[in-house]
Enzyme design. Structure first.
Site, PDB file in Angstrom:
ATOM      1  N   HIS A 383       1.991  41.616 106.254  1.00 16.39           N
ATOM      2  CA  HIS A 383       1.679  40.250 106.661  1.00 16.39           C
ATOM      3  C   HIS A 383       0.716  40.198 107.850  1.00 16.39           C
ATOM      4  O   HIS A 383       0.159  39.144 108.167  1.00 16.39           O
ATOM      5  CB  HIS A 383       2.982  39.518 107.022  1.00 16.39           C
ATOM      6  CG  HIS A 383       2.935  38.037 106.777  1.00 16.39           C
ATOM      7  ND1 HIS A 383       1.782  37.371 106.437  1.00 16.39           N
ATOM      8  CD2 HIS A 383       3.912  37.088 106.835  1.00 16.39           C
ATOM      9  CE1 HIS A 383       2.042  36.074 106.304  1.00 16.39           C
ATOM     10  NE2 HIS A 383       3.320  35.889 106.534  1.00 16.39           N
ATOM     11  N   ASP A 387      -2.172  37.040 104.255  1.00 13.40           N
ATOM     12  CA  ASP A 387      -1.423  35.796 104.422  1.00 13.40           C
ATOM     13  C   ASP A 387      -0.582  35.514 103.182  1.00 13.40           C
ATOM     14  O   ASP A 387      -0.863  36.036 102.090  1.00 13.40           O
ATOM     15  CB  ASP A 387      -2.378  34.625 104.665  1.00 13.40           C
ATOM     16  CG  ASP A 387      -3.108  34.757 105.995  1.00 13.40           C
ATOM     17  OD1 ASP A 387      -2.555  35.377 106.916  1.00 13.40           O
ATOM     18  OD2 ASP A 387      -4.241  34.241 106.093  1.00 13.40           O
TER      19      ASP A 387
END
Length: 412
Positions: A383, A387
């Site tokens: 992450h 995204d």
């Protein structure tokens, strides 16, 4: 006069290994280029070949020792110079062929051929004489499956009835007391230690997150059933589901470049190529050989590459070059019956696609409940770089391409 046995060059960035097993003991005859020891590196097992013919000398390093590239680990003595020893005679069963002809002709006994590490482990585990087993591998080479089948056949053969002239049976070993609890301690292989370290490092370093979806496999199954016979006839390899998912992944990675990128220091490295790591189960643990430039390969090319890597993994013949690099990974837990999982990324990669078993489930299509072959798919990602929107979009692209394989042909 003696010859030195040293740790060979193991590959780029690999400076040491562990002595996994000595295949020749002091005093045993050795033939030039015969495997005499097995080394375990962080990724693969590598055979140390005899630099000369003669008699195995002293083991300077023991099994389990960590040794550096170039380190002296044993000696091979000249058979004629061994005190009080006559020239070494060949093995009674059959002389080992010279290095230039280590593979036996098809149909001949493969017992004396150089055995891969996985085959040697199977031989030791099952107590099978390799010279008594006919190899089914390439050029008559023994495979692990050959040894396992021989062991099963041996167990299925009833023991001969005792005769009056037979010697008394040895005293039986007393059975363990009922309810006794036992433990066994086995040192982790170097490969297993590396797997454990890398997976934990991935958890400690990356901001791991997993997104899920499900895929209706109806169209892919129909296409595979329709063309599988013609595919084998033309290309000599089976048409599997992995090539469909590889092609679908290519579409997703081209649309969402971050999923095919890596973090290096304070920079993001984007790749204009796709090197696909394919998780394969090997005797010592999970390995991930790399199919390079998969975005430029045909279905047949992908299937051939995966099939070859699968065979090499079982035989223990994968090399460091086979597993170097990789920009994205596919792991298929479905072959073991897994319904759903959260796969861990393969550093320094930023994402991994997890496939699972196919099972018939009730789903709604056009307002009606129907039974369809469904598969859960998972995309674990870092992450820090990817995204949520990008991860979900990439997984959705894979889903849509599998449910409508025509997309794979028109790059949509």
């Amino acid at each position: 006069m003696s010859s030195e046995v040293k740790v060979p060059v193991l590959g780029e960035s690999v400076s040491e290994a562990t002595i996994g097993q000595w295949l020749k003991q002091p005093g045993e005859a050795v033939v030039l280029d015969e495997p005499i020891a097995s080394l375990e590196t962080d990724k693969v097992a590598i055979d140390v070949m005899a630099p000369a013919a003669g008699v195995m000398g002293a083991h300077i390093a023991k099994e389990g020792d960590t040794v550096a590239v170039g380190a002296l680990i044993a000696t091979i003595e000249d058979s004629t110079a061994v005190a009080g020893a006559a020239p070494v005679a060949p093995r009674a069963e059959k002389a080992i062929p010279p290095a230039s002809d280590t593979l036996p002709p098809k149909g001949e006994d493969a017992g004396d051929a150089a055995l891969s590490p996985s085959v040697r482990r199977a031989v030791l585990e099952h107590g099978i004489d390799p010279s008594s087993v006919k190899g089914t591998g390439k050029d008559g080479r023994l495979t692990k499956e050959d040894i396992v089948h021989a062991a099963q056949a041996k167990q299925a053969t009833p023991a001969p009835a005792a005769t009056a002239a037979a010697s008394p049976a040895p005293a039986s070993v007393p059975a363990a007391p009922a309810g006794e609890r036992r433990e066994e301690r086995v040192k982790m292989t170097r490969l297993r230690q590396t797997i454990a370290k890398r997976l934990k490092d991935a958890q400690n370093t990356a901001a791991l997150l997993t997104t899920f979806n499900d895929v209706d496999m109806t169209e892919v199954i129909a296409a595979r059933d329709r063309y599988k016979d013609l595919f084998v006839k033309k290309h000599g390899v089976k048409l599997g589901f992995m090539s469909f998912f590889a092609k679908a992944s290519v579409l997703a990675l081209k649309d969402i470049p971050a999923v095919n990128a890596q973090i290096q220091g304070d920079e993001i490295v984007y790749h204009d190529y796709i090197d696909l790591s394919v998780a394969v189960s090997a005797p010592n643990g999970l390995v991930v050989p790399v199919v390079r430039n998969v975005d430029q390969l045909s279905f047949a090319d992908i299937e051939k590459a995966i099939a070859e890597y699968g065979k090499k993994a079982k035989d223990g013949t994968l090399t460091l070059d086979d597993m170097k690099g990789g920009t994205f990974t596919i792991s298929n837990g479905g072959v073991f019956g897994g319904l759903m999982s959260t796969p861990i990324i393969n550093p320094p990669q930023s994402a991994v696609l997890g496939l699972h078993r196919i099972e018939d489930r009730a789903v709604v299509r056009n307002g009606e409940i129907v039974i369809r072959p469904m598969m859960y798919i998972a995309l674990s990602y870092d992450h820090r770089l990817i995204d949520g929107r990008e991860a979900v979009t990439a997984l959705k692209t894979i889903k849509e391409a599998i449910e409508d394989p025509t997309r794979l042909l028109i790059d949509l």
